[in-house]
Design an enzyme around this catalytic site. Structure first.
Site, mmCIF file in Angstrom:
data_model
loop_
_atom_site.group_PDB
_atom_site.id
_atom_site.type_symbol
_atom_site.label_atom_id
_atom_site.label_comp_id
_atom_site.label_asym_id
_atom_site.label_seq_id
_atom_site.Cartn_x
_atom_site.Cartn_y
_atom_site.Cartn_z
ATOM 1 N N LYS A 169 0.830 -1.213 0.000
ATOM 2 C CA LYS A 169 0.000 0.000 0.000
ATOM 3 C C LYS A 169 0.867 1.268 0.000
ATOM 4 C CE LYS A 169 -3.381 2.898 1.201
ATOM 5 N NZ LYS A 169 -4.613 3.198 0.541
ATOM 6 N N LYS A 176 -0.434 11.480 5.042
ATOM 7 C CA LYS A 176 -0.299 10.374 6.000
ATOM 8 C C LYS A 176 0.451 9.204 5.363
ATOM 9 C CE LYS A 176 -2.872 6.633 8.103
ATOM 10 N NZ LYS A 176 -4.122 5.952 8.377
#
Ligand code: NAD
Length: 291
Positions: free
Chosen positions: A162, A237
């Site tokens: 990811k 993030k």
């Protein structure tokens, strides 16, 4: 299956609703958000986990995951599985996997791509990390919430995939935006740049599917005043997670580091918070060299 679902925010609520629609029995808990229709509310995370065959978490970050995991694991029956779909740091995922293993529980990290729209439509992509056996046990649930499931390797491998993907995404979005801003100053029409790049070697998902220029290419957040979509602070993030992982693994990632710094400035010092991550284009439009 009997499912406990903890974290019913923007992503978790529609994911839990899709499990209910697929016929699973879902008990939910969130410290703030309400349970969506069809999800039975529990009084605590541990209560949501108590009778579950699989406990799913969809939480803000690794610190919250660690706290929630410590609370729910003692309530879970042996040989049930904790399935974390949040995006968290690789180290947190591996630490929770180890604690789960010691408690006789399975663990799968399965962060998603596809955003809120993909969560609602049940078309998410899951990047799964864990043993073959644990991934097989949660697969029917992943299939009810998503369209594509890639088993990436052992626990933590889903999070690794990811953040590598999103590091590429952040870097290519910035490159696409600065190319449009340069084209403007060179008097090159944006549509012409799109026509060339979308069929040439500079092609990317950020150009052809999620074009940051309004009125060019398929519909994207740029055509909707840069309302997210995928918010700049979520991109920040993920870029920070990628940098933390790179530091821990001693990997050189100069483009990822620069992308993290640009998104940090955009979110913390400029007007990026609450805007789609493709709003880097109006940012570059306004700026000058060295500015
Ligand atoms: P969100 O903030 O909307 O949802 C998180 C939920 O967790 C909130 O409802 C919050 O109240 C709840 N929560 C926090 N602490 C809790 C606790 N101790 N116990 C129970 N519930 C608790 O965030 P989101 O957009 O749904 O994202 C969830 C995760 O998915 C994040 O890790 C995010 O990075 C990832 N993600 C989000 C997107 C997106 O487009 N929103 C896309 C891909 C991945």
């Amino acid at each position: 299956m009997k499912v406990g679902f903890i974290g019913l925010g923007n992503m978790g609520a529609p994911m839990a609703a899709n499990l209910v629609a697929a016929g699973h029995s879902v008990t939910g808990f969130d410290v703030a958000a309400p349970c969506p229709a069809g999800v039975v509310p529990a009084a605590s995370a541990a209560a949501a986990a108590a009778a579950a065959e699989v406990v799913i978490t969809m939480l803000p970050d690794g610190a919250v995951l660690a706290r929630v995991a410590a609370e729910v694991m003692p309530a879970m029956a042996r040989e049930t599985v904790l399935l974390d779909c949040s995006t968290v740091d690789v180290a947190a995922a591996r630490a929770v996997a180890e604690a789960a293993g010691s408690a006789g529980l399975g663990f799968v990290d399965a962060p998603v791509s596809g955003g809120v729209a993909g969560a609602a439509a049940g078309t998410l992509t899951f990047m799964a990390g864990g043993t073959e056996e644990d991934v097989a046990r949660v697969r029917p649930l992943l299939e009810a919430m998503g369209r594509r499931i890639v088993h990436c390797g052992a626990a933590g491998a889903g999070q690794a995939a990811k953040i590598c993907n999103n590091m590429i995404l952040g870097v290519t979005m910035i490159a696409t935006c600065e190319a449009f801003a340069l084209a403007d100053r060179l008097g090159l029409e944006r549509r012409k740049l799109f026509d060339v790049v979308s069929t040439s070697s500079g092609q990317s998902w950020t150009m052809t599917t999620y074009c940051p220029a309004p009125g060019v290419g398929p519909q994207s957040p740029a055509d909707n005043g840069y309302r997210p979509g995928f918010a700049a602070e979520l991109m920040l993030k993920d870029l920070r997670l990628a940098q933390a992982a790179a530091a821990a693994a001693d990997a050189e990632t100069p483009m990822g580091a620069l992308a993290a710094d640009l998104y940090r400035r955009f979110v913390e010092e400029e007007d990026g918070r609450g805007r789609d991550f493709s709003a880097m284009l109006p940012r570059f439009e306004r700026r000058h060299r060295g500015g």
